[in-house]
Each structure stands twice: as structure tokens, then as C-alpha cells.
Motif scaffolding. Structure first.
Motif, PDB file in Angstrom:
ATOM      1  N   GLN A  41       0.813  -1.053  -0.162  1.00 41.81           N
ATOM      2  CA  GLN A  41       0.061  -0.020   0.040  1.00 41.81           C
ATOM      3  C   GLN A  41       0.718   1.277  -0.030  1.00 41.81           C
ATOM      4  O   GLN A  41       0.775   2.227  -0.837  1.00 41.81           O
ATOM      5  CB  GLN A  41      -1.036   0.180   1.137  1.00 41.81           C
ATOM      6  N   ARG A  42       2.080   1.148   0.544  1.00 44.62           N
ATOM      7  CA  ARG A  42       2.997   2.366   0.844  1.00 44.62           C
ATOM      8  C   ARG A  42       3.637   2.447  -0.710  1.00 44.62           C
ATOM      9  O   ARG A  42       3.618   3.747  -0.979  1.00 44.62           O
ATOM     10  CB  ARG A  42       3.825   2.100   1.824  1.00 44.62           C
ATOM     11  N   LEU A  43       3.987   1.486  -1.080  1.00 45.67           N
ATOM     12  CA  LEU A  43       4.321   1.778  -2.682  1.00 45.67           C
ATOM     13  C   LEU A  43       3.378   2.444  -3.500  1.00 45.67           C
ATOM     14  O   LEU A  43       3.823   3.345  -4.140  1.00 45.67           O
ATOM     15  CB  LEU A  43       4.913   0.283  -3.199  1.00 45.67           C
ATOM     16  N   VAL A  44       2.062   1.817  -3.454  1.00 48.30           N
ATOM     17  CA  VAL A  44       1.226   2.634  -4.240  1.00 48.30           C
ATOM     18  C   VAL A  44       1.085   4.095  -3.820  1.00 48.30           C
ATOM     19  O   VAL A  44       1.087   5.033  -4.830  1.00 48.30           O
ATOM     20  CB  VAL A  44      -0.314   2.105  -4.002  1.00 48.30           C
ATOM     21  N   ILE A  45       1.313   4.512  -2.519  1.00 52.36           N
ATOM     22  CA  ILE A  45       1.113   5.896  -2.116  1.00 52.36           C
ATOM     23  C   ILE A  45       2.200   6.557  -2.921  1.00 52.36           C
ATOM     24  O   ILE A  45       2.191   7.703  -3.125  1.00 52.36           O
ATOM     25  CB  ILE A  45       1.092   5.938  -0.501  1.00 52.36           C
TER      26      ILE A  45
ATOM     27  N   ILE B 109       4.184   6.081  -5.463  1.00 55.65           N
ATOM     28  CA  ILE B 109       4.185   6.256  -6.815  1.00 55.65           C
ATOM     29  C   ILE B 109       3.084   7.177  -7.166  1.00 55.65           C
ATOM     30  O   ILE B 109       3.184   7.932  -8.154  1.00 55.65           O
ATOM     31  CB  ILE B 109       3.624   4.732  -7.654  1.00 55.65           C
ATOM     32  N   VAL B 110       1.566   6.906  -6.547  1.00 52.09           N
ATOM     33  CA  VAL B 110       0.788   8.077  -6.811  1.00 52.09           C
ATOM     34  C   VAL B 110       1.136   9.649  -6.614  1.00 52.09           C
ATOM     35  O   VAL B 110       1.158  10.426  -7.083  1.00 52.09           O
ATOM     36  CB  VAL B 110      -0.561   7.672  -6.113  1.00 52.09           C
ATOM     37  N   GLY B 111       2.295   9.538  -5.278  1.00 55.32           N
ATOM     38  CA  GLY B 111       2.563  10.844  -4.898  1.00 55.32           C
ATOM     39  C   GLY B 111       3.426  11.388  -5.991  1.00 55.32           C
ATOM     40  O   GLY B 111       3.731  12.413  -6.345  1.00 55.32           O
ATOM     41  N   ARG B 112       4.341  10.460  -6.651  1.00 57.71           N
ATOM     42  CA  ARG B 112       5.273  10.915  -7.519  1.00 57.71           C
ATOM     43  C   ARG B 112       4.638  11.292  -8.911  1.00 57.71           C
ATOM     44  O   ARG B 112       5.058  12.236  -9.327  1.00 57.71           O
ATOM     45  CB  ARG B 112       6.172   9.655  -7.872  1.00 57.71           C
ATOM     46  N   TYR B 113       3.500  10.661  -9.275  1.00 49.89           N
ATOM     47  CA  TYR B 113       2.568  10.928 -10.407  1.00 49.89           C
ATOM     48  C   TYR B 113       1.284  11.259 -10.177  1.00 49.89           C
ATOM     49  O   TYR B 113       0.289  10.318 -10.493  1.00 49.89           O
ATOM     50  CB  TYR B 113       3.026   9.578 -11.246  1.00 49.89           C
ATOM     51  N   PRO B 114       0.886  12.329  -9.714  1.00 50.73           N
ATOM     52  CA  PRO B 114      -0.452  12.625  -9.458  1.00 50.73           C
ATOM     53  C   PRO B 114      -1.348  12.766 -10.801  1.00 50.73           C
ATOM     54  O   PRO B 114      -0.677  13.153 -11.886  1.00 50.73           O
ATOM     55  CB  PRO B 114      -0.298  14.005  -8.804  1.00 50.73           C
ATOM     56  N   GLY B 115      -2.461  12.120 -10.551  1.00 50.80           N
ATOM     57  CA  GLY B 115      -3.347  12.306 -11.878  1.00 50.80           C
ATOM     58  C   GLY B 115      -2.887  10.772 -12.565  1.00 50.80           C
ATOM     59  O   GLY B 115      -3.460  10.701 -13.749  1.00 50.80           O
ATOM     60  N   ILE B 116      -2.223   9.788 -12.212  1.00 47.44           N
ATOM     61  CA  ILE B 116      -1.875   8.582 -12.663  1.00 47.44           C
ATOM     62  C   ILE B 116      -3.318   7.645 -12.858  1.00 47.44           C
ATOM     63  O   ILE B 116      -3.948   7.985 -11.845  1.00 47.44           O
ATOM     64  CB  ILE B 116      -0.805   7.715 -12.232  1.00 47.44           C
ATOM     65  N   SER B 117      -3.444   7.081 -13.728  1.00 48.39           N
ATOM     66  CA  SER B 117      -4.502   6.227 -13.961  1.00 48.39           C
ATOM     67  C   SER B 117      -4.121   4.793 -13.080  1.00 48.39           C
ATOM     68  O   SER B 117      -2.794   4.392 -13.007  1.00 48.39           O
ATOM     69  CB  SER B 117      -4.902   5.795 -15.441  1.00 48.39           C
ATOM     70  N   ALA B 118      -5.115   3.921 -13.050  1.00 53.69           N
ATOM     71  CA  ALA B 118      -4.804   2.494 -12.527  1.00 53.69           C
ATOM     72  C   ALA B 118      -3.870   1.781 -13.037  1.00 53.69           C
ATOM     73  O   ALA B 118      -3.283   1.032 -12.722  1.00 53.69           O
ATOM     74  CB  ALA B 118      -6.097   2.036 -11.892  1.00 53.69           C
ATOM     75  N   GLY B 119      -4.220   1.759 -14.502  1.00 53.47           N
ATOM     76  CA  GLY B 119      -3.401   1.010 -15.558  1.00 53.47           C
ATOM     77  C   GLY B 119      -2.159   1.223 -15.439  1.00 53.47           C
ATOM     78  O   GLY B 119      -1.240   0.503 -15.709  1.00 53.47           O
ATOM     79  N   GLN B 120      -1.849   2.690 -15.545  1.00 53.30           N
ATOM     80  CA  GLN B 120      -0.344   3.215 -15.653  1.00 53.30           C
ATOM     81  C   GLN B 120       0.104   2.811 -14.311  1.00 53.30           C
ATOM     82  O   GLN B 120       1.410   2.348 -14.342  1.00 53.30           O
ATOM     83  CB  GLN B 120      -0.436   4.500 -15.546  1.00 53.30           C
ATOM     84  N   LEU B 121      -0.393   2.700 -13.057  1.00 51.27           N
ATOM     85  CA  LEU B 121       0.206   2.347 -11.800  1.00 51.27           C
ATOM     86  C   LEU B 121       0.347   0.835 -11.707  1.00 51.27           C
ATOM     87  O   LEU B 121       1.369   0.476 -11.504  1.00 51.27           O
ATOM     88  CB  LEU B 121      -0.976   2.699 -10.847  1.00 51.27           C
ATOM     89  N   ALA B 122      -0.455   0.121 -12.531  1.00 51.98           N
ATOM     90  CA  ALA B 122      -0.316  -1.407 -12.766  1.00 51.98           C
ATOM     91  C   ALA B 122       0.942  -1.639 -13.535  1.00 51.98           C
ATOM     92  O   ALA B 122       1.824  -2.591 -13.128  1.00 51.98           O
ATOM     93  CB  ALA B 122      -1.510  -2.030 -13.133  1.00 51.98           C
ATOM     94  N   GLU B 123       0.967  -1.018 -14.837  1.00 47.31           N
ATOM     95  CA  GLU B 123       2.109  -1.111 -15.230  1.00 47.31           C
ATOM     96  C   GLU B 123       3.457  -0.869 -14.822  1.00 47.31           C
ATOM     97  O   GLU B 123       4.474  -1.608 -14.854  1.00 47.31           O
ATOM     98  CB  GLU B 123       1.839  -0.178 -16.475  1.00 47.31           C
TER      99      GLU B 123
ATOM    100  N   THR C 271      -5.290  -6.845  -9.740  1.00 45.40           N
ATOM    101  CA  THR C 271      -4.453  -7.264  -8.539  1.00 45.40           C
ATOM    102  C   THR C 271      -4.485  -5.938  -7.802  1.00 45.40           C
ATOM    103  O   THR C 271      -4.714  -5.995  -6.474  1.00 45.40           O
ATOM    104  CB  THR C 271      -3.057  -7.489  -8.887  1.00 45.40           C
ATOM    105  N   LEU C 272      -4.588  -4.739  -8.359  1.00 43.12           N
ATOM    106  CA  LEU C 272      -4.633  -3.458  -7.591  1.00 43.12           C
ATOM    107  C   LEU C 272      -5.995  -3.065  -7.038  1.00 43.12           C
ATOM    108  O   LEU C 272      -5.938  -2.165  -6.458  1.00 43.12           O
ATOM    109  CB  LEU C 272      -3.959  -2.323  -8.513  1.00 43.12           C
ATOM    110  N   THR C 273      -6.984  -3.538  -7.786  1.00 40.85           N
ATOM    111  CA  THR C 273      -8.533  -3.150  -7.149  1.00 40.85           C
ATOM    112  C   THR C 273      -8.683  -3.215  -5.927  1.00 40.85           C
ATOM    113  O   THR C 273      -9.084  -1.872  -5.426  1.00 40.85           O
ATOM    114  CB  THR C 273      -9.368  -3.916  -8.044  1.00 40.85           C
ATOM    115  N   GLY C 274      -8.375  -4.005  -5.190  1.00 39.90           N
ATOM    116  CA  GLY C 274      -8.643  -4.152  -3.624  1.00 39.90           C
ATOM    117  C   GLY C 274      -7.611  -3.210  -2.819  1.00 39.90           C
ATOM    118  O   GLY C 274      -8.074  -2.572  -2.201  1.00 39.90           O
ATOM    119  N   VAL C 275      -6.485  -3.059  -3.294  1.00 40.27           N
ATOM    120  CA  VAL C 275      -5.307  -2.179  -2.642  1.00 40.27           C
ATOM    121  C   VAL C 275      -6.155  -0.644  -2.747  1.00 40.27           C
ATOM    122  O   VAL C 275      -6.187   0.067  -1.743  1.00 40.27           O
ATOM    123  CB  VAL C 275      -4.168  -2.306  -3.292  1.00 40.27           C
ATOM    124  N   LEU C 276      -6.335  -0.381  -4.146  1.00 40.90           N
ATOM    125  CA  LEU C 276      -6.813   0.828  -4.244  1.00 40.90           C
ATOM    126  C   LEU C 276      -8.001   1.236  -3.775  1.00 40.90           C
ATOM    127  O   LEU C 276      -8.328   2.495  -2.995  1.00 40.90           O
ATOM    128  CB  LEU C 276      -6.974   1.308  -5.729  1.00 40.90           C
TER     129      LEU C 276
END
Length: 160
Positions: free
Chosen positions: A50-54, A56-70, A78-83
Motif C-alpha cells: 500500500q505504501r508503494l502505491v502511495i 508512486i501516486v505521490g510521484r505521479y499525481p493524476g496517474i491512472s490505475a492502468g499506468q500504476l499497474a504497469e 490485482t490493484l483493485t482491492g488495494v486502491l
């Protein structure tokens, strides 16, 4: 004589061969990641993934879930539950992409930005400390090996 015989099995298991010795290290890293992640959840309220997601989203505000998964090299499902959990806790927010109403863009809330700041006691801090002790060439070699292992562990696509 018995004490020397008792020591032999331990000596034999310390050298299992290149593949098994490497796998032992991978399992030790996995165990360390899981243990540290549990401690993070108890202390900070978020797991290591979860912190890794945080982060990455902090580095790339406005990122899509698909881009995050990539970036994370995961399937988007796999990310759906975490998000969802991070959104329910008020850590990330979703907003509709103005260019494509079907797509959500992710950002951090004030709580998310607080968790995004560097901290001690995280998986990231432990990795940072370990990496500081290694020369660049060894880090690059380790990344090459881990990339090859990660690739080899991916499910093989059926030949079509």
C-alpha cells in the motif's frame, strides 16, 4: 565424536548449490518484506505494498490505475482491492479523467501526502539503508538478476 557428526548436517545445508542457495535468499527477502509490512500496518496503518502505491501516486499525481499497474508490473485487477482500501481510508482519491469519462485518475489526499513522506520503519527505509552500502555495479548486477528471475516467474503465454 558425536558433536562433530551433529555439526555436519548444518554444514551441508549451508551450501545447497547455486539455485537453492539463491532461492533461500529470495525466501529470506520475502519473509523480511512480509514481516516489515505487518509491522508497518500496525504502526502506520498501511502495508508495504500500500505504501508503494502511495509513493508512486505521490510521484505521479493524476496517474491512472492502468499506468500504476504497469509501473508495478501487476495486472490492473490485482490493484483493485488495494486502491479500494486506500480510498476508503481517505488516503487516495479518484477523479474522473476529463478527457475520458470511463477512466479514473488517482491522487493523494492530505493524509496520503503525510504517509508519502519518508519515514523510518518502512520497507523502503530498510532497502535504502542496504543499497547505500553497495557499489553501483553490484546494484545493477542485482537488478539484472532479479529482473531475470521475475521474468522467469511470469506465467508463460500459450503458443497460439
Amino acid at each position: 565424536m558425536r558433536s562433530s557428526q551433529a555439526a555436519r548436517p548444518a554444514e551441508k545445508t549451508s551450501r545447497l548449490g547455486e539455485v537453492l542457495d539463491f532461492m533461500k535468499l529470495l525466501w529470506a527477502v520475502d519473509h523480511g518484506l512480509q514481516s516489515t509490512s505487518k509491522r508497518m500496518e500496525a504502526k502506520m496503518g498501511v502495508t508495504g505494498p500500500q505504501r508503494l502505491v502511495i509513493r508512486i501516486v505521490g510521484r505521479y499525481p493524476g496517474i491512472s490505475a492502468g499506468q500504476l499497474a504497469e509501473i508495478m508490473q501487476l495486472h490492473p485487477s490485482t490493484l483493485t482491492g488495494v486502491l479500494k482500501r486506500l480510498q476508503q481510508r481517505g488516503i487516495i482519491e479518484r477523479r474522473v479523467d476529463p478527457k475520458d469519462g470511463r477512466r479514473a485518475l488517482l491522487g493523494l489526499t492530505a493524509r496520503g501526502r503525510e504517509l508519502d513522506s519518508l519515514r523510518t520503519g518502512t520497507v523502503e527505509a530498510a532497502v535504502r539503508q542496504a543499497l547505500k552500502t553497495m557499489p553501483r555495479r553490484k546494484l545493477e548486477a542485482a537488478q539484472d538478476v532479479l529482473s531475470a528471475v521475475a521474468e522467469a516467474l511470469q506465467p508463460q503465454q500459450a503458443d497460439e
